[in-house]
Design an enzyme around this catalytic site. Structure first.
Site, PDB file in Angstrom:
ATOM      1  CG  HIS A  50      49.421  -3.846   9.035  1.00 55.53           C
ATOM      2  ND1 HIS A  50      48.945  -3.065  10.060  1.00 55.53           N
ATOM      3  CD2 HIS A  50      48.842  -3.384   7.906  1.00 55.53           C
ATOM      4  CE1 HIS A  50      48.116  -2.157   9.565  1.00 55.53           C
ATOM      5  NE2 HIS A  50      48.016  -2.335   8.267  1.00 55.53           N
ATOM      6  CD  GLU A  52      53.438  -4.860  13.043  1.00 61.96           C
ATOM      7  OE1 GLU A  52      53.107  -4.870  11.830  1.00 61.96           O
ATOM      8  OE2 GLU A  52      53.407  -3.827  13.740  1.00 61.96           O
ATOM      9  CB  SER A  77      54.979   2.218  16.942  1.00 62.21           C
ATOM     10  OG  SER A  77      54.144   2.116  18.070  1.00 62.21           O
ATOM     11  CB  CYS A  79      48.423  -0.452  13.578  1.00 62.54           C
ATOM     12  SG  CYS A  79      47.891  -2.099  13.029  1.00 62.54           S
ATOM     13  CB  CYS A  82      49.999  -5.363  14.553  1.00 65.34           C
ATOM     14  SG  CYS A  82      49.896  -5.370  12.737  1.00 65.34           S
TER      15      CYS A  82
HETATM   16 ZN   LIG Z   1      49.627  -3.230  11.988  1.00 68.83          ZN
END
Ligand SMILES: [Zn+2]
Length: 145
Positions: A50, A52, A77, A79, A82
């Protein structure tokens, strides 16, 4: 606009150009970017990259003291995965581009004392919203991030 959120959006746009999900992230320490990245789930065939996670990976190994004085910027935002990384490394502050297309584990982050700064940035909302409409299959492949 915040210069670091701008860089996170540039990362998201780079991911989109590569055929991936438009989600970007930047790790900032002492007013300086030490890691930047974007979602590369499609590009790398990766279940964990992802935005992040990619920014954290690109920052490399850092001393605990660095994470504890850093801010993570993300266009969307975070998950559960992360959020776990944010909590694991003790990152105290997260700037979130938007949470209208997807709201991650913000309550968990807040419950653990992480300060959230949610911008509802129109560029972030449009990038993600357009992608979800055009590629619902790719969006729904993992948890919607
Ligand atoms: Zn994530």
């Amino acid at each position: 606009m915040d210069q670091f959120l701008r860089v996170a959006i540039e990362e998201a746009e780079a991911g989109l150009k590569e055929g991936g999900l438009p989600i970007g992230s930047v790790l900032v320490h002492d007013g300086r970017i030490i890691g930047r990245g974007h979602n590369r789930r499609i590009q790398q065939g990766s279940p964990i990259l992802h935005g992040e996670m990619d920014a954290l990976e690109n920052a490399g190994r850092q001393p605990a003291s660095v994470y504890k004085n850093s801010t993570l910027y993300t266009t969307l935002s975070p998950c559960a995965m992360c959020t776990g990384a944010i909590l694991l490394y003790g990152i105290p502050r997260v700037v979130i581009g938007e949470n209208s297309n997807f709201t991650g584990e913000e309550e968990l982050l807040k419950s653990r004392g992480v300060v959230l700064d949610i911008r509802q940035d129109q560029d972030c909302i449009k990038l993600m919203g357009d992608f979800i409409r055009q590629h619902p299959d790719l969006w729904n492949e993992d948890i919607g991030e």
